[in-house]
Scaffold this active site. Structure first.
Site, mmCIF file in Angstrom:
data_model
loop_
_atom_site.group_PDB
_atom_site.id
_atom_site.type_symbol
_atom_site.label_atom_id
_atom_site.label_comp_id
_atom_site.label_asym_id
_atom_site.label_seq_id
_atom_site.Cartn_x
_atom_site.Cartn_y
_atom_site.Cartn_z
ATOM 1 C CG ASP A 44 -9.450 7.435 5.540
ATOM 2 O OD1 ASP A 44 -9.082 6.319 5.951
ATOM 3 O OD2 ASP A 44 -10.237 8.174 6.173
ATOM 4 C CD GLU A 50 -3.935 -2.465 6.399
ATOM 5 O OE1 GLU A 50 -3.065 -3.020 7.096
ATOM 6 O OE2 GLU A 50 -5.000 -2.025 6.879
#
Length: 308
Positions: free
Chosen positions: A193, A219
């Protein structure tokens, strides 16, 4: 946040009504209202272009516009300023139609009581602010704070309309973090994250003001390069890639890089077809070894014909 002062644009051609409304706000003890008056829709447009207002109090019967047309015309020029309609038509259907056309609230001229008018004005401003905050939140990715897929879709549609009407070119790109699975495997989802947020900030900071960067899943990010030709696209891609390559590593083991695929958008494209070509270019970049940029160039003949 309580409202203690406001700037109000009063669009009213009747001198007596305008005088009464002005006095209502002058007598108000809980709010300080600065009022500017416009006697026609055209004059209202001029004032909206010259100053910032917190609210518009709009009469539906104007010399150069009538009824719901006035609301729609103002809404075409600004979506952020709340509109409260005042009308001599007491029918509830007229009020609801005004709200459907873009007004926040409505009030019959026969009900222009001091407390009611000021209360409606303040409540309209507060509701508009809440609505805009909710709209903004619905267009943002909660983890990174940048635009989300929905916002990207809206901007793509807007840019496509400009391309069709005015011929202004634009391009789209997909950015994918390289070897992201190994990031999660080595540092867990918390590190993953952090990397996503780091890349998001870099993309946002590197973008030109007119461009848009959005997180579209996991992502993966999308970039809309506004007012950009295919010949300008490569240098913009590389600018993003280098900026991310130069980021400070979050851990000694992890060096973050990205692969970027992009394409120029055709007038015949929809969202899906354009991003499919960008995704194909992204696949080529990853196959070439990652930390690469690729452009889908097979459409260059179509682009040249589009420009011609």
């Amino acid at each position: 946040m309580p409202i203690e002062s406001l700037r109000l644009l009063l669009v009213e051609d009747n001198d007596l009504d305008a005088m009464f409304i002005t006095r209502v706000f002058e007598r108000a003890t809980v709010i300080d209202a600065q009022i500017e008056r416009a006697s026609s829709l055209g004059e209202a447009f001029e004032k909206l272009g010259q100053s910032d207002f917190d609210i518009v109090l709009l009469d539906l019967g104007l010399p150069d516009s009538n009824g719901l047309q006035s609301i729609r015309a103002i809404r075409e020029r600004t979506t952020s300023i709340p509109i409260v309609v005042q009308t001599g038509d007491d029918r509830i259907e007229t009020g609801f139609a005004a709200i459907e056309a873009g007004a926040q609230d409505f009030l019959s001229k026969h009900d222009l009581k001091d407390h009611l008018l000021t209360r409606l004005t303040v409540h309209a401003i507060l509701r508009q602010r809440q609505m805009l905050e909710l709209q903004e939140a619905s267009l943002r990715d909660s983890m990174t704070g940048i635009a989300n897929r929905r916002c990207c879709d809206i901007e793509f549609k807007r840019r496509s309309e400009i391309l069709s009407h005015d011929g202004v070119p634009f391009c789209v790109g997909i950015v994918d973090i390289d070897h992201f699975k190994s990031v999660n495997d080595s540092g867990g989802h918390d590190l993953g994250d952090r990397v996503i947020r780091q890349v998001a900030r870099s993309l946002r900071d590197t973008c030109r003001p007119k461009d848009l960067v959005a997180r579209i899943g996991g992502e993966e990010f999308a970039v809309i390069f506004s007012d950009t030709t295919i010949d300008e696209l490569g240098s913009l891609q590389q600018k993003h890639r280098r900026a991310i390559e130069e980021l400070e590593s979050l851990t000694e083991e992890i060096k973050v890089t990205v692969s970027i695929g992009a394409t120029c958008v055709l007038a015949s494209d929809d969202n899906r077809s354009a991003f499919q070509r960008a995704d194909s270019a992204l696949y080529t970049a990853k196959k070439a070894g990652r930390n690469q940029c690729r452009i889908e160039t097979a459409i260059r003949p179509a682009i040249n014909g589009q420009i011609a």
